[in-house]
Design a protein around this motif. Structure first.
Motif, mmCIF file in Angstrom:
data_model
loop_
_atom_site.group_PDB
_atom_site.id
_atom_site.type_symbol
_atom_site.label_atom_id
_atom_site.label_comp_id
_atom_site.label_asym_id
_atom_site.label_seq_id
_atom_site.Cartn_x
_atom_site.Cartn_y
_atom_site.Cartn_z
ATOM 1 N N SER A 199 21.966 -39.989 -57.423
ATOM 2 C CA SER A 199 22.138 -40.133 -55.901
ATOM 3 C C SER A 199 21.303 -39.080 -55.402
ATOM 4 N N GLY A 200 20.807 -39.196 -54.041
ATOM 5 C CA GLY A 200 20.213 -38.140 -53.538
ATOM 6 C C GLY A 200 20.874 -36.838 -53.475
ATOM 7 N N THR A 201 21.885 -36.668 -53.397
ATOM 8 C CA THR A 201 22.656 -35.276 -53.494
ATOM 9 C C THR A 201 22.490 -34.759 -54.725
ATOM 10 N N TYR A 221 25.238 -33.846 -43.253
ATOM 11 C CA TYR A 221 24.528 -33.461 -44.276
ATOM 12 C C TYR A 221 24.087 -32.067 -44.232
ATOM 13 N N ARG A 256 26.660 -30.266 -45.849
ATOM 14 C CA ARG A 256 26.796 -30.451 -47.326
ATOM 15 C C ARG A 256 25.690 -29.562 -47.961
ATOM 16 N N ILE A 273 17.491 -30.280 -42.594
ATOM 17 C CA ILE A 273 17.692 -31.554 -42.749
ATOM 18 C C ILE A 273 16.737 -32.334 -41.858
ATOM 19 N N CYS A 279 15.767 -35.657 -40.893
ATOM 20 C CA CYS A 279 16.480 -36.627 -40.199
ATOM 21 C C CYS A 279 17.919 -36.488 -40.613
ATOM 22 N N THR A 287 21.033 -37.737 -40.999
ATOM 23 C CA THR A 287 21.417 -39.334 -40.945
ATOM 24 C C THR A 287 22.743 -39.725 -40.224
ATOM 25 N N ASP A 317 15.644 -31.407 -47.042
ATOM 26 C CA ASP A 317 16.030 -32.699 -47.105
ATOM 27 C C ASP A 317 15.453 -33.673 -46.364
ATOM 28 N N MET A 340 15.608 -37.103 -46.974
ATOM 29 C CA MET A 340 16.198 -38.056 -47.668
ATOM 30 C C MET A 340 16.115 -39.273 -46.951
ATOM 31 N N SER A 341 16.409 -39.392 -45.564
ATOM 32 C CA SER A 341 16.312 -40.532 -44.959
ATOM 33 C C SER A 341 15.074 -40.726 -44.019
ATOM 34 N N LYS A 364 16.039 -45.331 -50.143
ATOM 35 C CA LYS A 364 16.081 -45.074 -48.885
ATOM 36 C C LYS A 364 14.799 -45.813 -48.023
HETATM 37 C C1 LIG Z 1 21.419 -40.346 -48.023
HETATM 38 C C2 LIG Z 1 21.180 -39.031 -47.703
HETATM 39 C C3 LIG Z 1 21.488 -38.153 -48.745
HETATM 40 C C4 LIG Z 1 21.943 -38.241 -50.110
HETATM 41 O O1 LIG Z 1 23.253 -38.987 -50.176
HETATM 42 P P1 LIG Z 1 23.763 -39.749 -51.498
HETATM 43 O O2 LIG Z 1 24.915 -40.270 -51.011
HETATM 44 O O3 LIG Z 1 23.917 -38.528 -52.523
HETATM 45 O O4 LIG Z 1 22.517 -40.435 -51.793
HETATM 46 C C5 LIG Z 1 21.242 -36.695 -48.231
HETATM 47 N N1 LIG Z 1 20.688 -36.264 -47.119
HETATM 48 C C6 LIG Z 1 20.578 -37.285 -46.129
HETATM 49 C C7 LIG Z 1 20.027 -36.624 -44.932
HETATM 50 C C8 LIG Z 1 20.830 -38.482 -46.404
HETATM 51 O O5 LIG Z 1 20.416 -39.211 -45.611
#
Ligand SMILES: *Cc1c(COP(=O)(O)O)cnc(C)c1O
Length: 369
Positions: free
Chosen positions: A64-66, A91, A94, A138, A140, A142, A167, A169-170, A193
């Motif tokens: 997954s993204g993390t 996030y 995280r 980050i 955006c 999320t 990051d 990701m979104s 995403k």
């Molecule tokens: C979705 C997302 C992640 C990754 O999350 P996973 O649950 O590991 O896929 C990381 N950062 C952001 C900003 C996200 O939106």
């Protein structure tokens, strides 16, 4: 009869096209030339989206993204590095947790969940602490949908000669970033995403020199992007079992991305979705958490109705019965829920979602309209 497929208004996994799902109907051998070509083509297309081919490598990684975020920090931040983590939501927190768990020194700067980090903040923080080698941000966030001013912050970090890990990701694929104008060491995103693939792989755009100098940094074998890249460039293959069906689906999703008109078209569709949602919900008297100026067209946080008859679980189940999957809020202080604007959805779907929400709130006697 199987239930009709619901529309996911979530930040991923999200609604995909039938064509993307269809691309998963074939089994691929991981050593097969045609599969390796699929991976190579994927990386080339991903690099093009942010104009990074000259300066960065695209390193895909299973998970997954993390997993990709942890791999980027673990690989690119040396063991004696120090990460400044900019936080305005879950996030961001995280990112700090990853640094802590993998044993990288870090400090945090946290603003309220409705407060973007500013370039002036980062300038001040970098002046105050010369130990900082990397900044993690980050794009955006999320957990609310807030947009942080990436290019201003990136410019300040470059002026200080420090390194940036983003990051995205979104936002990747929907909000523009040009790697030749926004300096970064790593930008991280994933398959499931805004590219509208299925979840299962992440990818990191890593600055070529930084990746070349990263040998031995990583705390983990599986998370080592330098090793992953070295193996892939030598053999054309993934280091360990690749998520073959996810790769094939993402490749197919990228063909559709191009056909739609690439990033400008994707951005426009999501912005229209977001505006339709905001207007519709405002008509119901439901307030969004963020002012529009800092709202990214990715996911919207709404204040929950104050009425004691409102309960998220019931609300969620009833909206689901009408064909839409919503997302719980992620704020600690205020009760909220979230509605995503991304995925294979358009303004017709958003109008229908608002109508479903209105009908449910009326059934729950929360809305008197
Ligand atoms: C979705 C997302 C992640 C990754 O999350 P996973 O649950 O590991 O896929 C990381 N950062 C952001 C900003 C996200 O939106």
């Amino acid at each position: 009869m199987p239930p009709a497929a619901p529309i996911l208004l979530t930040p991923g996994p999200l609604t995909t096209s039938a064509r993307t799902r269809q691309a998963m109907m074939l089994d691929w051998g991981s050593w097969d030339d045609s599969f390796n070509q699929l991976t190579a083509s994927l990386c080339e297309q991903l690099l093009a989206i942010i104009n990074a081919a000259n300066t960065h490598h695209c390193v895909p990684i299973q998970g997954s993204g993390t997993f990709a975020v942890e791999a980027a920090i673990g690989t690119l931040v040396p063991r004696n590095g120090h990460v400044l983590v900019l936080i305005n939501g879950a996030y961001g927190k995280r990112l700090a947790k990853i640094c802590k768990v993998i044993g990288r020194r870090f400090s945090t700067f946290e603003t309220a969940e409705n407060q973007p980090t500013t370039a002036a903040d980062v300038d001040r923080l970098l002046n105050a602490d010369p130990r900082i080698s990397h900044v993690a941000l980050i794009h955006c966030e999320t957990s609310t949908g807030i947009l942080n001013p990436l290019s201003d912050i990136a410019a300040v970090i470059a002026q200080h000669g420090k390194r940036l890990i983003i990051d995205a990701m979104s936002s990747f694929g929907a909000l523009p970033v040009d790697a030749q104008h926004v300096p970064f060491d790593a930008l991280i995103a994933a398959s499931g995403k805004c590219l509208e693939g299925v979840p299962g792989l992440g990818f990191v755009f890593a600055r070529k020199e930084s990746l070349a100098n990263a040998q031995g940094n990583c705390h983990s074998l599986a998370m080592d992007l330098q090793d992953q890249y070295a193996y892939m460039s030598k053999t054309g293959q993934w280091r360990f079992t690749p998520p073959t069906h996810v790769v094939a689906a993402l490749h197919e999703a990228l063909l559709q991305y191009k056909e739609e008109g690439g990033l400008p078209a994707r951005h426009k569709r999501y912005a229209n979705n977001c505006q339709t949602l905001l207007n519709g919900m405002a008509r119901l008297g439901l307030r969004s958490f963020l002012p529009e100026a800092i709202q990214a067209p990715i996911i919207v946080t709404f204040h929950a109705p104050k009425d004691p008859r409102y309960q998220f679980k019931t609300f969620y189940e009833r909206v689901k019965a009408k064909g839409f999957i919503l997302y719980p809020g992620k704020l600690t202080q205020v009760e909220t829920f979230r509605v995503g604007c991304i995925g294979q959805v358009n303004t017709i779907d958003m109008h229908a979602a608002v109508k479903a929400i209105a009908d449910v709130l009326r059934e729950m006697e929360v809305l008197d309209i």
